[in-house]
Design a protein around this motif. Structure first.
Motif, mmCIF file in Angstrom:
data_model
loop_
_atom_site.group_PDB
_atom_site.id
_atom_site.type_symbol
_atom_site.label_atom_id
_atom_site.label_comp_id
_atom_site.label_asym_id
_atom_site.label_seq_id
_atom_site.Cartn_x
_atom_site.Cartn_y
_atom_site.Cartn_z
ATOM 1 N N LEU A 30 0.819 -1.212 0.000
ATOM 2 C CA LEU A 30 0.000 0.000 0.000
ATOM 3 C C LEU A 30 0.857 1.267 0.000
ATOM 4 O O LEU A 30 0.542 2.242 -0.692
ATOM 5 C CB LEU A 30 -0.945 0.004 1.201
ATOM 6 N N GLY A 46 0.955 4.062 -2.971
ATOM 7 C CA GLY A 46 0.759 5.477 -2.673
ATOM 8 C C GLY A 46 1.862 6.350 -3.237
ATOM 9 O O GLY A 46 1.597 7.411 -3.809
ATOM 10 N N PHE A 102 -3.940 5.521 0.729
ATOM 11 C CA PHE A 102 -3.011 4.400 0.625
ATOM 12 C C PHE A 102 -1.873 4.532 1.636
ATOM 13 O O PHE A 102 -1.461 3.546 2.244
ATOM 14 C CB PHE A 102 -2.431 4.290 -0.792
#
Length: 87
Positions: free
Chosen positions: A13, A17, A61
């Motif tokens: 994640l 991001g 994120f």
């Protein structure tokens, strides 16, 4: 096993991001720059909405990745402490 999965998903994640933050945004054929570095000067109003929504995704994120990594580290610390106390 759970901590490894949480850590791996958290890292993924965070990487997603960062990739979304660095990747340039285009609106109506105009380059708007990226979340980290928007284009200088006057940009079309379409860019504001695109950059804003991309910034929201990046923040989501990033926060999700950090939360999962903190959870994985916390679970590891709790498990290690339980092992130490019962021994």
């Amino acid at each position: 096993m759970l901590t490894k999965v949480l850590g791996a998903v958290g890292a993924v994640l965070l990487i997603v991001g960062v990739v979304l933050a660095v990747r340039p945004v285009h609106a109506g054929g105009d380059a708007c720059g990226s979340v980290f570095q928007p284009d200088k000067g006057i940009t079309p109003m379409q860019c504001d909405a695109r950059l804003g929504s991309r910034g929201t995704l990046v923040a989501g994120f990033g926060a999700g990745g950090v939360a999962l990594l903190v959870t994985a580290v916390s679970l590891t610390a709790i498990r290690d402490r339980r092992t130490r106390v019962t021994s």
